[in-house]
Design an enzyme around this catalytic site. Sequence first.
Site, short mmCIF file in Angstrom:
data_model
loop_
_atom_site.label_atom_id
_atom_site.label_comp_id
_atom_site.label_asym_id
_atom_site.label_seq_id
_atom_site.Cartn_x
_atom_site.Cartn_y
_atom_site.Cartn_z
N ASP A 413 0.83 -1.19 0.00
CA ASP A 413 0.00 0.00 0.00
C ASP A 413 0.87 1.26 0.00
O ASP A 413 1.76 1.42 0.85
CB ASP A 413 -0.91 -0.02 1.24
CG ASP A 413 -1.92 1.10 1.25
OD1 ASP A 413 -2.86 1.05 0.45
OD2 ASP A 413 -1.75 2.04 2.06
N GLU A 442 1.25 -0.53 -5.14
CA GLU A 442 0.04 0.26 -5.29
C GLU A 442 0.44 1.73 -5.13
O GLU A 442 0.42 2.28 -4.04
CB GLU A 442 -1.01 -0.14 -4.25
CG GLU A 442 -2.36 0.53 -4.44
CD GLU A 442 -2.60 1.71 -3.50
OE1 GLU A 442 -3.67 2.34 -3.60
OE2 GLU A 442 -1.74 2.01 -2.65
#
Length: 697
Positions: A413, A442
Amino acid sequence: MPSTDTTPLLLQPAADSPAATWSGDGRVRAVVETVLPAVDGGRFAAKCIAGEAFTVTAHCFTDGHDALRVVLSWRAEDAAQASEVAMEALGNDEWQARFVPPTPGRYRYTVTAWVDAFLSWRRELARRVDPGDIRLAARVGALEIAAAAQRATGKDRAALTAWAQALEAGAQTDTDGDGAAAAAQIAALQELALDEGRAALMARYADRRHACRYPVELPLVADRERARYSTWYELFPRSAGPTPGAHGTLRDVQARLPAIAAMGFDVLYLPPIHPIGRVQRKGKNNALVAGPGDVGSPWAIGAAEGGHKAILPELGTAQDFRALVDAARSAGMEVALDIAFQCAPDHPYVQEHPDWFRWRPDGTVQYAENPPKKYQDIYPFHFECDDWQGLWTELKSIFEHWIGEGVRIFRVDNPHTKAFPFWEWVITELQRKHPDVIFLAEAFTRPKVMHGLAKRGFTQSYTYYTWRNTKEELVEYFTELAHGPGKDYFRPNVWPNTPDILHEHLQGGEPAVFMSRLVLAATLSASYGIYGPAYELMEHLPREPGSEEYLDSEKYQIRHWDLDRPGNLASFIAHVNRIRRDNPALHRNEGLRFLPLDNPALIAYAKRSDDGRNTVVTVVNLDPHHTQSGWVNLAAAWVNGPGAEGDPWQMHDLLSQQRFVWQGDWHFVQLDPHRMPAHVFAVRRRVRREQDFDHFE
């Protein structure tokens, strides 16, 4: 005072002589100017797949007309001995060779070139016609071969010595006259000199004293196949339960595995499964104040029950997680786990390592912000803290913990908000011990930052696909991804939706949009994913007008999904994924080629497998409301090969199972989005058999 230098005066180079002013060996005539791929000149590693051929190109030349030999050498990073592959001349001083890294891991490769006196001699001898020239040339070659024999050992030395002696003897023997006997003797001498088998032996003992070696051993990372080709399905475990309102568990996720596998997915991606903080917990639809029953965001990690190595008790136990991982593997899938390096205010790290966070003058910890957005429930790590080494070591141990639990794929993330040196270090360290681990970045951010993360080790990367919707945007972007400089290290993973992104293109809820965006993702990119069940159920309501957030987002609450809701796309998704699985052309990106088409509402492109045996042509109607038609150029010569332009071929639409026979270069297509917004054609070339009917395969 007399000089103490005992070197004879005549052997000392003059101050302005080449020996004094030139740093190299002037007898090195070969030049290795460029070796490709070289990511930032070798600062970062190129990427490939273990067990598949990796192609290296070099620009090499020399002065004059002498023959050049060029070899590619490669080795595993921890191996001392390198293997060599002869490079083939392509023309225009470009050379190429391939090698196959046998297993996932890190490798090194470089190129060496030299002027080869034997090859030069052999090439010239083949052109000579005068008997006297041939005899003299044979003696010159004998000297070269005799010198090579001195570099050889055992049987090879004996064979080369005998060859040199035979050439010398043959050159000395002179049959009187210029008749048939003399011609036969010269022909036999020339045949002996040009013997292919002996030349191959000679190549093993080439004179490399004046070879030029490219100054850099370039790095290469070989990954396993799933790094190149993967199909992802994301779901929230807490919404996987069969009972409305009840908190789902890992066992509920395991029960859903057969249905997800039946849709053709091979990676099941789970958002964070850790305890969720209670301090500053967010409520439904990202409300600042949580109600009594609100479950909070899974990305607000850590509470009294533990942190990044713990599992939220409502989801189950470590044993349940291991059972899920094993069951997924049995179903031909893998579990990918989200790694988010951030903490809720009540994460144990905040108390145990307060120096790992940034403190404000009022005595509070700086929470995450992206003004005007505020994330009061998330504390980012302070990567410039004095104990940065302790922080790095602990974060690495989080990966190691889940690797120990059977996870080999991680979706990371927001990696662009953490220190770049950390990622380069931790990915390198982890992959040295576990070369099969895959990392998906990401990072929806600026292009150079996304590429910078890929260079530093991330296996795959999210893309801008969600925001590329017009024909012009798609052609430009995917041409860059497939053929631009990043092709050697940047592997795209495209998603039409995520829990954070409900693009306005999907907010109308038209089935044709959901279907066309899925077909585009699945055929343009070798790796793609969807966030479900929201996608197959065509969830399309935003939190408010102008927002890309889902209304009643699973990020902040439990949802109960009616998986059998009429009109869902599960069977269509399964069909598309079967097409992906069955067609190797769709398993990679480099074969992508966009096709001319005279209607901007239609887009067409082709992909061909490495071996040329599988070609897929996709045509998509980008207009979800109206039937669109046009003429697409699929050149007959490209399909059937030069000289076979008149032959027909079959276009098998794998979505509708219709078959069309095409011939020539321009072909009519028409798509009604209310019936099917796309064609995915398998190209069947005509094969002539002994029967009198057409056969396509």
